[in-house]
Design an enzyme around this catalytic site. Structure first.
Site: not given
Lengths: 426, 440
Positions: B135, B355, B384
């Site tokens: 918590c 891109c 990528c």
């Protein structure tokens, strides 16, 4: 049945707009923008709705199209931006028109934070003839460049077809008037009830102004040329009464609409929604040749309007001055519609409306301008055969479908050409 | 029908889905209702010392038009007295003997306090104890919750106090608000924990109000960090689950891990199981849609398992753990390129702009009869995967494995065989040209 005299679509709620705006892919080099005759940067204004930048959204629209509020409502979006939406391939394009309306409603309700203001005064005076979409667009764009613009409008109210000719279902009068007021706030002087040739001469125009833009629209409805025609209501008049004086329109029980263009469809829609039991459209050709947009045709069929194709009116039948029917003959296409002998029949009716197009504007003759197919002839700069006089909107629309958005773009292009010309003149 | 039942450190339940210790498990009435809907178990909302709660205790992060991508809260542990909770726990367990009833607890950091609460919980017939070391608000200011979880020594010591007296399984719930999750896990195991669970909520401030400049939610003008949970935290939870699952000490201990953090659908659940979770806890999704979500959690998981030929949970548990590795072990010669299917492409050009502006400028706009067709220049594509991720169309862009022409090699191997390459740019350039690696 929905009311005939209120806008068909409710405004989007904030949540609806948010959901829809977030559905937009934010295409790069977006086809919707390319499809818009005024090239509104649509993904940009929609993304601004998604980020709750409503002022930015509205100004994005207005920077390309001063009549964004009208276009949001009346544009044939299926044929333009929404028709080009890449999500159409999934059968659910973004509802661009309604999002644009959402942004423009916000602008009218909350103001534009000074976005629209007149440019530094140039001392040039431009006259615009006609306060319809082309005229308002041209005047507004010129005022933003600092020119002093006066619009001369023949009718009592500004807005042109937006005020008088688009049924309330699509655009309430208040929107058209608010748009005209926005142009007034740019310093444009809109003088209504002024008729060229009667109240001001063509010579006055040319001597008192550095340039003139004609945006007069089209003329009155042509004549049917059949006996009893004086009992036939004029479609455009019928629509303008439905907007400005609806109490004066008594719905017929059985209404015939002659014509099958978008105006005819609007007349049939209004008649049906005013409570006419039977509304039938009469057309000399078939549904394939109809000039109404497909979506308008589908719409009116859903409204319960019926069609009588290959039928040509020959005579209005009346008893004691009251219409009781329309005598017609069948036609065949050759490809022109030719009456078929011995095919006469009578369509019972107590109200007949004609919407068969509009006459060519008479101003071309008045000003001695060259014409193209009866409309005002213009070059790529929208300049007429008389230097310094430009024209745009329906009065030059010799080819292609006439629409508000085309008129707005004409006004914009003419404003640029006029600006370049008057500034070059020194 | 796959068998969804589990045996988690001796705690049995008919399916792996437990309500997490949180508002949904605040009372006996709620848990009765949850069990009626089919939940396999519940971890009772933490019982412990007296508290007072505040209003405006939940904030939420809405993304776009989607509500509650995450929730944060400053609600404390149960604000009902311990004896009330204990009585209801007893009733629930008696009514639902086949369900897992675990009790979360948090008391002062004193051995007697922990011994007392353990005995009280065991007396109800509960199946296990979960130690709330996570918590992040309120209780931590009082030296409990994450104040314990963030210090491995405390974590070990208190776990030991509990484990030394407990006869039922002890689960230690870990806080994610720590740099290395493995350290408190080791401490808990060292202290004698029978199982671990993670993640608790993440420290967060949800938003600042742009009109009032107050934090959201505003509690009488003030706000602070609260515990962040929901779909947005799932990747964090998965990473921490995988970190424990691939740690030799933790995995070697054989102690199971109860996974939670953003589980909302059976798909999420399957991912947690594949990364080694032995039971699954759910909170935010139930808080968003109610207990009825258990139906599709079980149904979807079962159908997926059937379609893959798995008959029980153990068959999938940890099945993806051997795939968890580190950058230095990745194959540097592995090559994938993006390929755009022009038949499916809707020409939104999101791949092109992504891109061109932000990746490697290897998508061209090839003129077409209609709109230009974005097309990958494969020889320049570094793989990528950005275009693949932004493409809104299903199965339009795929990452295609292409031979690189190089033998497999990892960074670790290069570091061993040619350490200069990893330290010196000139050596790196020589290495690249020797291996035909061209970076445009």
């Amino acid at each position: 049945m929905t009311n005939a005299l209120t806008e068909q679509f409710p405004p989007l709620t904030t949540h609806e707009a948010l959901v829809e705006a977030n559905r937009c892919l934010y295409c790069y080099d977006a086809p919707c923008t390319q499809a818009c005759p005024t090239h509104i940067d649509i993904p940009r204004f929609i993304k601004k709705i998604a980020t709750a930048n409503m002022l930015g959204s509205a100004t994005t629209i207005l920077s390309s199209n001063l009549l964004g509020a009208t276009c949001a409502r009346v544009c044939p979006v299926q044929e333009l931006c929404e028709g080009a939406c890449v999500l159409g391939s999934e059968h659910k394009p973004i509802t661009i028109g309604r999002l644009q309306r959402h942004a423009m409603d916000h602008a009218f309700n909350h103001g534009l934070n000074g976005f629209l203001k007149p440019g530094p005064a140039t001392g040039k005076r431009i006259a615009v003839i006609g306060a319809g979409p082309a005229g308002l667009s041209c005047a507004g764009e010129l005022a933003r460049r600092g020119h002093h613009v006066t619009i001369f409008e023949k009718r009592e109210l500004a807005g042109g077809l937006s005020t008088y000719g688009i049924i309330v279902l699509r655009e309430p009068v208040e929107i058209a008037l608010a748009e005209a007021d926005m142009i007034r706030q740019l310093g444009v002087d809109i003088q209504t009830g002024v008729d060229i040739g009667r109240d001001i001469t063509a010579a006055d125009l040319q001597s008192q102004f550095d340039a003139v833009f004609l945006s007069v629209g089209l003329g009155a409805s042509p004549s049917l040329g059949i006996p009893g025609e004086d009992h036939v209501l004029d479609g455009l008049d019928y629509i303008s009464r439905s907007k400005l004086d609806p109490a004066s329109l008594l719905p017929g029980r059985s209404v015939l609409v002659i014509g099958a263009g978008n105006t005819a469809i609007d007349c049939a829609t209004v008649a049906k929604r005013l409570g006419s039991q039977q509304v039938t459209m009469i057309y000399r050709r078939t549904e394939r040749e109809m000039t109404a947009y497909d979506h308008e045709y589908s719409f009116v069929k859903n409204e319960g309007v019926s069609f009588e194709f290959l039928a040509q009116p020959v005579r209005v039948i009346s008893e004691n001055g009251v219409v009781t029917g329309l005598a017609c003959v069948r036609t065949r296409l050759t490809p022109h519609p030719e009456p078929i002998e011995g095919s006469a029949f009578i369509l019972p009716a107590d109200q007949i409306i004609k919407a068969i197009g509009q006459n060519r504007p008479s101003i071309a003759v008045l000003l001695g301008l060259a014409t193209e197919r009866g409309l005002i002839g213009v070059n790529a700069d929208l300049e007429t055969s008389t230097p310094g006089i430009y024209a745009g909107g329906d009065c030059i629309r010799a080819k292609g479908a006439a629409s508000t958005v085309m008129a707005v773009q004409d006004g914009k292009l003419a404003a640029t050409a006029i600006h370049n010309k008057v500034m070059a003149n020194g | 029908m796959a068998d969804l039942s589990i045996n988690f450190a001796g705690i049995k339940s008919p399916n792996p889905f437990w309500l997490a210790s949180a508002p949904p498990s605040n009372s006996g009435a709620q848990i009765h209702r949850a069990f009626e809907h089919g939940w396999g178990g519940a971890v009772w909302k933490t019982i412990g010392p007296p508290v007072l709660n505040v209003s405006n205790r939940y904030g939420a992060w809405h993304y776009g038009a989607n509500k509650m991508l995450a929730i944060n809260n400053v609600e404390l542990i149960s604000d009902r007295p311990v004896d009330v909770n204990l009585r209801e726990i007893r009733e629930v367990k008696r009514a639902w003997p086949d369900r897992a009833v675990v009790v979360s607890a948090m008391v002062e950091s004193k051995p007697e306090a922990w011994h007392t609460i353990v005995r009280q919980i065991e007396d109800t017939g509960a199946d296990g104890i979960e130690l709330n070391y996570g918590c992040p608000h309120g209780m931590s200011e009082r030296g409990m919750g994450s104040a314990v979880g963030q210090v491995p020594e405390y974590c070990e010591r208190i776990t030991n106090w509990v484990a030394s007296v407990a006869k039922i399984p002890v689960i230690v719930k870990l806080t994610p608000n720590i740099t290395n999750i493995v350290l408190p896990a080791h401490a808990a195991l060292q202290g004698g924990a029978d199982a671990l669970s993670l993640i608790n909520t993440v420290n967060s401030i949800i938003a600042v109000d742009l009109d009032t400049f107050e934090l959201v939610p505003s509690i009488g003008g003030k706000g602070g960090h609260g515990g962040y949970a929901g779909p947005a935290v799932k990747p964090i939870a998965l990473a921490m689950l995988a970190a424990l699952g691939s740690d030799p000490t933790v995995s070697g201990s054989g102690k199971p891990i109860s996974g939670m953090g953003g589980i909302g659908t059976w798909r999420d659940a399957a991912e947690f199981l594949l990364l080694g979770a032995g039971s699954l806890q759910v909170c935010t999704a139930a808080m968003h849609y109610g207990f009825r979500i258990i139906e599709d959690l079980c149904d979807g998981l079962s159908n997926w398992m059937d379609s893959k030929g798995f008959t029980d949970i153990d068959a999938i548990r940890g099945k993806s753990l051997h795939r968890v590795s580190a950058f230095q072990n990745f194959d540097l010669s592995f090559r994938a390129v993006a390929r755009i299917n022009p038949e499916r492409c809707i020409k939104c050009n999101l791949c092109y702009v992504a891109c061109n502006d932000t990746a490697h400028q290897c998508i061209d706009q090839i003129p077409n009869s209609d709109r230009p067709q974005p097309t990958v220049r494969e020889q320049d594509c570094v793989g990528c995967r950005l275009c693949y991720n932004v493409c809104p169309v299903e199965n339009c862009i795929e990452m295609v494995q292409e031979p690189s022409g190089r033998t497999s090699v990892t960074w670790a191997e290069i570091g061993q065989s040619e350490p200069a390459v990893t330290e010196d740019w000139e050596a790196m350039q020589r290495y690249r040209s020797a291996h035909g690696i061209e970076i445009h």
